[in-house]
Motif scaffolding. Structure first.
Motif, PDB file in Angstrom:
ATOM      1  N   ARG A 353     -41.003 -30.529 -21.634  1.00  0.00           N
ATOM      2  CA  ARG A 353     -40.587 -29.593 -20.576  1.00  0.00           C
ATOM      3  C   ARG A 353     -41.586 -29.628 -19.424  1.00  0.00           C
ATOM      4  NH1 ARG A 353     -41.415 -24.841 -18.630  1.00  0.00           N
ATOM      5  NH2 ARG A 353     -43.210 -24.435 -19.944  1.00  0.00           N
ATOM      6  N   GLN A 354     -42.864 -29.823 -19.778  1.00  0.00           N
ATOM      7  CA  GLN A 354     -43.895 -29.885 -18.735  1.00  0.00           C
ATOM      8  C   GLN A 354     -44.005 -31.282 -18.134  1.00  0.00           C
ATOM      9  OE1 GLN A 354     -47.671 -28.006 -19.279  1.00  0.00           O
ATOM     10  NE2 GLN A 354     -46.918 -26.538 -20.777  1.00  0.00           N
ATOM     11  N   GLY A 355     -43.117 -32.168 -18.560  1.00  0.00           N
ATOM     12  CA  GLY A 355     -43.089 -33.509 -17.975  1.00  0.00           C
ATOM     13  C   GLY A 355     -44.180 -34.428 -18.489  1.00  0.00           C
ATOM     14  N   VAL A 356     -44.684 -34.148 -19.695  1.00  0.00           N
ATOM     15  CA  VAL A 356     -45.780 -34.945 -20.246  1.00  0.00           C
ATOM     16  C   VAL A 356     -45.243 -35.871 -21.340  1.00  0.00           C
ATOM     17  CG1 VAL A 356     -47.965 -34.774 -21.506  1.00  0.00           C
ATOM     18  CG2 VAL A 356     -47.454 -33.176 -19.669  1.00  0.00           C
ATOM     19  N   LYS A 357     -45.771 -37.069 -21.398  1.00  0.00           N
ATOM     20  CA  LYS A 357     -45.294 -38.071 -22.364  1.00  0.00           C
ATOM     21  C   LYS A 357     -45.749 -37.721 -23.772  1.00  0.00           C
ATOM     22  CE  LYS A 357     -43.422 -41.256 -19.653  1.00  0.00           C
ATOM     23  NZ  LYS A 357     -42.004 -41.189 -19.473  1.00  0.00           N
ATOM     24  N   VAL A 358     -44.884 -38.025 -24.731  1.00  0.00           N
ATOM     25  CA  VAL A 358     -45.169 -37.672 -26.124  1.00  0.00           C
ATOM     26  C   VAL A 358     -45.090 -38.903 -27.023  1.00  0.00           C
ATOM     27  CG1 VAL A 358     -44.379 -36.332 -28.116  1.00  0.00           C
ATOM     28  CG2 VAL A 358     -44.272 -35.331 -25.829  1.00  0.00           C
ATOM     29  N   LEU A 359     -46.129 -39.055 -27.831  1.00  0.00           N
ATOM     30  CA  LEU A 359     -46.110 -40.089 -28.879  1.00  0.00           C
ATOM     31  C   LEU A 359     -45.939 -39.375 -30.222  1.00  0.00           C
ATOM     32  CD1 LEU A 359     -46.825 -42.954 -30.152  1.00  0.00           C
ATOM     33  CD2 LEU A 359     -49.201 -42.185 -30.125  1.00  0.00           C
ATOM     34  N   GLY A 360     -44.947 -39.771 -30.995  1.00  0.00           N
ATOM     35  CA  GLY A 360     -44.785 -39.208 -32.344  1.00  0.00           C
ATOM     36  C   GLY A 360     -45.430 -40.139 -33.358  1.00  0.00           C
ATOM     37  N   ILE A 361     -46.240 -39.582 -34.260  1.00  0.00           N
ATOM     38  CA  ILE A 361     -46.735 -40.367 -35.401  1.00  0.00           C
ATOM     39  C   ILE A 361     -45.967 -39.818 -36.594  1.00  0.00           C
ATOM     40  CG2 ILE A 361     -48.730 -40.985 -36.833  1.00  0.00           C
ATOM     41  CD1 ILE A 361     -50.461 -40.921 -34.411  1.00  0.00           C
ATOM     42  N   VAL A 362     -44.968 -40.565 -37.024  1.00  0.00           N
ATOM     43  CA  VAL A 362     -43.940 -40.012 -37.900  1.00  0.00           C
ATOM     44  C   VAL A 362     -43.695 -40.951 -39.077  1.00  0.00           C
ATOM     45  CG1 VAL A 362     -41.508 -39.303 -37.940  1.00  0.00           C
ATOM     46  CG2 VAL A 362     -42.848 -38.925 -35.888  1.00  0.00           C
ATOM     47  N   ASN A 363     -43.349 -40.359 -40.233  1.00  0.00           N
ATOM     48  CA  ASN A 363     -43.070 -41.205 -41.403  1.00  0.00           C
ATOM     49  C   ASN A 363     -41.576 -41.461 -41.599  1.00  0.00           C
ATOM     50  OD1 ASN A 363     -44.210 -42.677 -43.575  1.00  0.00           O
ATOM     51  ND2 ASN A 363     -43.488 -41.104 -44.988  1.00  0.00           N
ATOM     52  N   VAL A 364     -40.753 -40.468 -41.275  1.00  0.00           N
ATOM     53  CA  VAL A 364     -39.318 -40.604 -41.548  1.00  0.00           C
ATOM     54  C   VAL A 364     -38.609 -41.183 -40.324  1.00  0.00           C
ATOM     55  CG1 VAL A 364     -37.194 -39.416 -42.176  1.00  0.00           C
ATOM     56  CG2 VAL A 364     -39.364 -38.712 -43.206  1.00  0.00           C
ATOM     57  N   VAL A 365     -38.090 -42.394 -40.504  1.00  0.00           N
ATOM     58  CA  VAL A 365     -37.420 -43.086 -39.400  1.00  0.00           C
ATOM     59  C   VAL A 365     -36.158 -42.314 -39.002  1.00  0.00           C
ATOM     60  CG1 VAL A 365     -36.264 -45.227 -38.721  1.00  0.00           C
ATOM     61  CG2 VAL A 365     -38.315 -45.307 -40.140  1.00  0.00           C
ATOM     62  N   GLY A 366     -35.947 -42.170 -37.708  1.00  0.00           N
ATOM     63  CA  GLY A 366     -34.721 -41.535 -37.227  1.00  0.00           C
ATOM     64  C   GLY A 366     -34.761 -40.014 -37.307  1.00  0.00           C
ATOM     65  N   SER A 367     -35.902 -39.425 -37.681  1.00  0.00           N
ATOM     66  CA  SER A 367     -36.008 -37.967 -37.764  1.00  0.00           C
ATOM     67  C   SER A 367     -36.033 -37.380 -36.341  1.00  0.00           C
ATOM     68  CB  SER A 367     -37.269 -37.575 -38.523  1.00  0.00           C
ATOM     69  OG  SER A 367     -38.380 -38.172 -37.890  1.00  0.00           O
ATOM     70  N   ALA A 368     -35.909 -36.051 -36.259  1.00  0.00           N
ATOM     71  CA  ALA A 368     -35.779 -35.420 -34.936  1.00  0.00           C
ATOM     72  C   ALA A 368     -36.962 -35.762 -34.021  1.00  0.00           C
ATOM     73  CB  ALA A 368     -35.653 -33.914 -35.107  1.00  0.00           C
ATOM     74  N   ILE A 369     -38.180 -35.673 -34.555  1.00  0.00           N
ATOM     75  CA  ILE A 369     -39.360 -35.942 -33.711  1.00  0.00           C
ATOM     76  C   ILE A 369     -39.365 -37.414 -33.266  1.00  0.00           C
ATOM     77  CG2 ILE A 369     -41.908 -36.028 -33.708  1.00  0.00           C
ATOM     78  CD1 ILE A 369     -41.802 -33.438 -35.436  1.00  0.00           C
ATOM     79  N   ALA A 370     -38.975 -38.295 -34.174  1.00  0.00           N
ATOM     80  CA  ALA A 370     -38.916 -39.718 -33.813  1.00  0.00           C
ATOM     81  C   ALA A 370     -37.875 -39.955 -32.721  1.00  0.00           C
ATOM     82  CB  ALA A 370     -38.593 -40.552 -35.049  1.00  0.00           C
ATOM     83  N   ARG A 371     -36.777 -39.237 -32.794  1.00  0.00           N
ATOM     84  CA  ARG A 371     -35.708 -39.440 -31.803  1.00  0.00           C
ATOM     85  C   ARG A 371     -36.103 -38.894 -30.437  1.00  0.00           C
ATOM     86  NH1 ARG A 371     -32.406 -37.391 -35.866  1.00  0.00           N
ATOM     87  NH2 ARG A 371     -32.053 -35.480 -34.674  1.00  0.00           N
ATOM     88  N   GLU A 372     -36.802 -37.774 -30.427  1.00  0.00           N
ATOM     89  CA  GLU A 372     -37.058 -37.111 -29.141  1.00  0.00           C
ATOM     90  C   GLU A 372     -38.359 -37.553 -28.461  1.00  0.00           C
ATOM     91  OE1 GLU A 372     -36.253 -32.916 -28.930  1.00  0.00           O
ATOM     92  OE2 GLU A 372     -34.668 -33.072 -30.433  1.00  0.00           O
ATOM     93  N   ALA A 373     -39.264 -38.160 -29.219  1.00  0.00           N
ATOM     94  CA  ALA A 373     -40.542 -38.585 -28.612  1.00  0.00           C
ATOM     95  C   ALA A 373     -40.305 -39.767 -27.670  1.00  0.00           C
ATOM     96  CB  ALA A 373     -41.519 -38.968 -29.707  1.00  0.00           C
ATOM     97  N   ASP A 374     -41.213 -39.917 -26.687  1.00  0.00           N
ATOM     98  CA  ASP A 374     -41.088 -41.065 -25.779  1.00  0.00           C
ATOM     99  C   ASP A 374     -41.521 -42.351 -26.473  1.00  0.00           C
ATOM    100  OD1 ASP A 374     -40.516 -39.646 -23.152  1.00  0.00           O
ATOM    101  OD2 ASP A 374     -42.294 -38.581 -23.870  1.00  0.00           O
ATOM    102  N   TYR A 375     -42.526 -42.224 -27.340  1.00  0.00           N
ATOM    103  CA  TYR A 375     -43.027 -43.387 -28.080  1.00  0.00           C
ATOM    104  C   TYR A 375     -43.158 -42.981 -29.542  1.00  0.00           C
ATOM    105  CZ  TYR A 375     -45.032 -43.561 -23.364  1.00  0.00           C
ATOM    106  OH  TYR A 375     -45.218 -43.489 -22.018  1.00  0.00           O
ATOM    107  N   VAL A 376     -42.959 -43.935 -30.450  1.00  0.00           N
ATOM    108  CA  VAL A 376     -43.079 -43.593 -31.872  1.00  0.00           C
ATOM    109  C   VAL A 376     -43.947 -44.611 -32.598  1.00  0.00           C
ATOM    110  CG1 VAL A 376     -41.861 -43.064 -34.019  1.00  0.00           C
ATOM    111  CG2 VAL A 376     -40.713 -42.715 -31.847  1.00  0.00           C
TER     112      VAL A 376
END
Ligand code: F6R
Length: 597
Positions: A353-376
């Protein structure tokens, strides 16, 4: 039979499933479905719509490509001559895919498995040497890990298999034989099992089951009689999933490392981050909950030291409500095993929302955080069942270490020589973790002796303090013993008044620069009657002068020490909890994935 076998393997992954069945000489029929196995069961009317006498099946935990019907296994070659299922990760699949593209192959999925199937098809047709030779040729070319089960159109009633690292067994029945990745899948049909060795292949028909080496020679193998019950078998013979997952830590670390260390150098371009972008970030915010937050605490030290970039670590539940002032060129890193934790997801949305890029460090492929992050960045820990995280925590630490090295290089603060040293140290971690686990009996002995304590304090400075936070959480969540982690220098500002005769203190000290300081703090509590357990790196034998009991971990680059010190802490919590008769895998009041605030 296939569906039933898969139901016993669902604990290994369940984002999609599929079967391939042949009825005599008829062509193979493949049915796949996204979601739990029950969807496939419904789609095939419990298997009745695909009758046959030879088949392979798979339940998937996505590593390459999102969970979808298209990416689900089995995968087939263009004319269906070869069909296969696969566990593991083919590390050089890109390079192999390019080779196949040059030879006219096309691809319908994002998986490394489709590449393996088409590579087998390529050698099978090019050399016309039969299934075993075609598979052996592929094995020479493929890097990574695999347990492959393959059917060839020209060989009805036969299944071929190949194994490297990923587990695989043969089950010997009466007029029927089986291949599976784990014993529970076949236990209903037979208890006679052959364990397929590394770099071995297999061929089964209803009458025969053979193990074949890379030269194509049949080798004699011992037949094991399984005596466990089905439930124990799902845990691979371990009493609890937590212990099984602790044993899987070296593998989780290794797979995660290999996803970003290629040809001796670091490459995290798979996340979507470019060198230019990495150069442009002015600061890093790390956000997570529970153990994921503790990973952030470790990463803060590592990133600031190696990449020389300012880092802040925040609890997701706090971050989401306090309107943090993020610089436009900051990078927000959200760490999450499940990728579904409500607070972490909300923090991600606040950053975006603040226009800042997000990297997700995620274990479950295709999970919500993985889908919405700019980089995974995907950690490759595989499915984690025990509520208390172990292998996912370790894989997340590695993800952060790799990010630190990549940022350090992009920002020009790490020399090539230093990067080489760091990567070589990282690559030595799986072996070191294995050594700590092998020595678990001493920890068990100690845990049994102290299982009745009421309080425990964990002390450390810097990175060791961050590791203590995780050790303390593990202890309290599965053993129900009150425990706290303290920055060693902070104890005397209040908490030391709680120390009395027999209070258990666990001191972690691995960093040379502050070793003496932490030891001094340990002496302070000892003089007030505390019982001291010290955890340090091999060679720091002076710890014995202060502590009543010392556990050593192998030496490593100090930045990566938490990966080693956390293992005895996890084991300690585990053995204390087992001794207290607690349901280690499902402690009270907790859930594996916290999808509510
Ligand atoms: C503790 C534990 C939890 C999780 C936390 C975040 O052993 O497992 O503290 O770390 O609930 O979960 P994820 O990583 O799924 O966001």
């Amino acid at each position: 039979m296939l569906l039933e076998g898969l139901s016993k393997l669902e604990y290994r992954g369940y984002d999609s499933a599929g079967i391939a069945v042949r009825d005599g000489e008829k062509d193979v029929r493949v049915v796949k479905a996204r979601g739990r196995l029950s969807v496939l069961e419904e789609k095939t009317d419990g298997g009745r719509t695909v009758p046959g006498n030879c088949g392979i099946g798979h339940t998937r935990w996505a590593t390459h490509g999102e969970p979808s019907e298209n990416n689900a296994h089995p995968h087939v070659s263009e004319d269906s001559s070869v069909v296969a299922v696969h566990n593991g990760i083919i590390e050089n699949y890109q390079e192999l895919k390019e080779k196949l593209l040059r030879n006219g192959y096309t691809f319908y999925s994002d998986t490394d498995t489709e590449v393996a199937v088409k590579l087998i098809d390529y050698y099978y047709k090019k050399y016309k040497v039969g299934p075993i030779d075609a598979i052996a040729k592929c094995m020479v070319r493929m890097r990574g890990s695999y347990a492959l089960a393959v059917m060839f159109r020209d060989y009805p009633g036969e299944i071929y298999a190949a194994r490297k690292e990923s587990p695989m067994i043969l089950g010997l029945g009466d007029g029927e034989n089986f291949i599976a990745s784990d014993v529970p899948a076949i236990l209903k049909h037979t208890r006679r099992v052959i364990y397929v060795g590394n770099l071995e292949m297999a061929r089964i028909t209803p009458e025969k089951a053979e193990i074949i080496d890379l030269n194509g020679d049949v080798i004699e193998k011992e037949v094991t009689e399984i005596t466990w019950d089905a439930e124990a078998a799902e845990k691979g013979g371990f009493e609890h999933f937590m212990m099984k997952e602790i044993y899987e830590e070296p593998r989780a670390i290794e797979d995660t490392l290999h996803s970003a260390i290629k040809e001796g150098t670091i490459d995290i371009s798979g996340t979507g981050l470019t060198e230019e972008e990495m150069k442009s970030f002015s600061s890093v915010w790390i956000v997570g909950c529970g153990s994921a937050y503790h990973v952030g605490m470790v990463a803060q030290y590592v990133l600031e030291d190696l990449a020389k970039i300012p880092v802040r670590v925040e609890l997701a539940s706090e971050f989401r409500y306090r309107q943090p002032l993020l610089a436009k060129d900051a990078l927000v890193v959200i760490i999450s095993q499940s990728g579904e934790t409500a607070d972490s997801l909300a923090a991600l949305r606040e950053a975006k929302r603040q226009g800042v890029k997000v990297l997700g460090i995620v274990n479950v492929v295709g999970s919500a955080i993985a889908r919405e992050a700019d980089y995974v960045f995907y950690t490759l820990a595989g499915p984690e069942i025990a509520v208390a995280t172990t292998k996912a925590y370790s894989a997340q630490l590695i993800g952060c270490d790799l990010l630190a090295v990549a940022l350090g290089r992009a920002r020009g603060v790490l020399e090539e020589e230093k990067i080489k040293e760091l990567l070589s140290d990282l690559l030595s971690l799986p072996g070191k973790v294995e050594r700590i686990i092998e020595d678990k009996e001493r920890i068990q002995w100690f845990a049994n002796k102290f299982a009745n304590i009421n309080d425990v304090f964990f002390l450390g400075r810097g990175l060791d303090y961050a590791a203590c936070m995780e050790g303390s959480l593990k202890m309290k969540e599965i053993s129900y013993i009150h425990s706290e982690a303290y920055a060693a220098g902070e104890l005397k500002h209040g908490t030391i008044s709680l120390v009395e005769k027999g209070t258990m203190i666990i001191g972690v000290a691995t960093q040379k620069r502050i070793f003496e300081k932490t030891i001094s703090n340990m002496v302070e509590v000892k003089t007030r009657g505390a019982y001291l357990c010290g955890i340090t790196s091999a060679g720091n034998y002076s710890m014995e002068d202060t502590a009543d009991f010392v556990l050593y971990v192998p030496k490593s680059d100090e930045h990566f020490s938490a990966t080693l010190t956390v293992i005895p802490l996890q084991l300690l919590a585990y053995y204390v909890a087992v001794n207290r008769g607690i349901d280690v895998d499902k402690p009270r009041n907790l859930a594996k994935s916290v999808t509510v605030e």
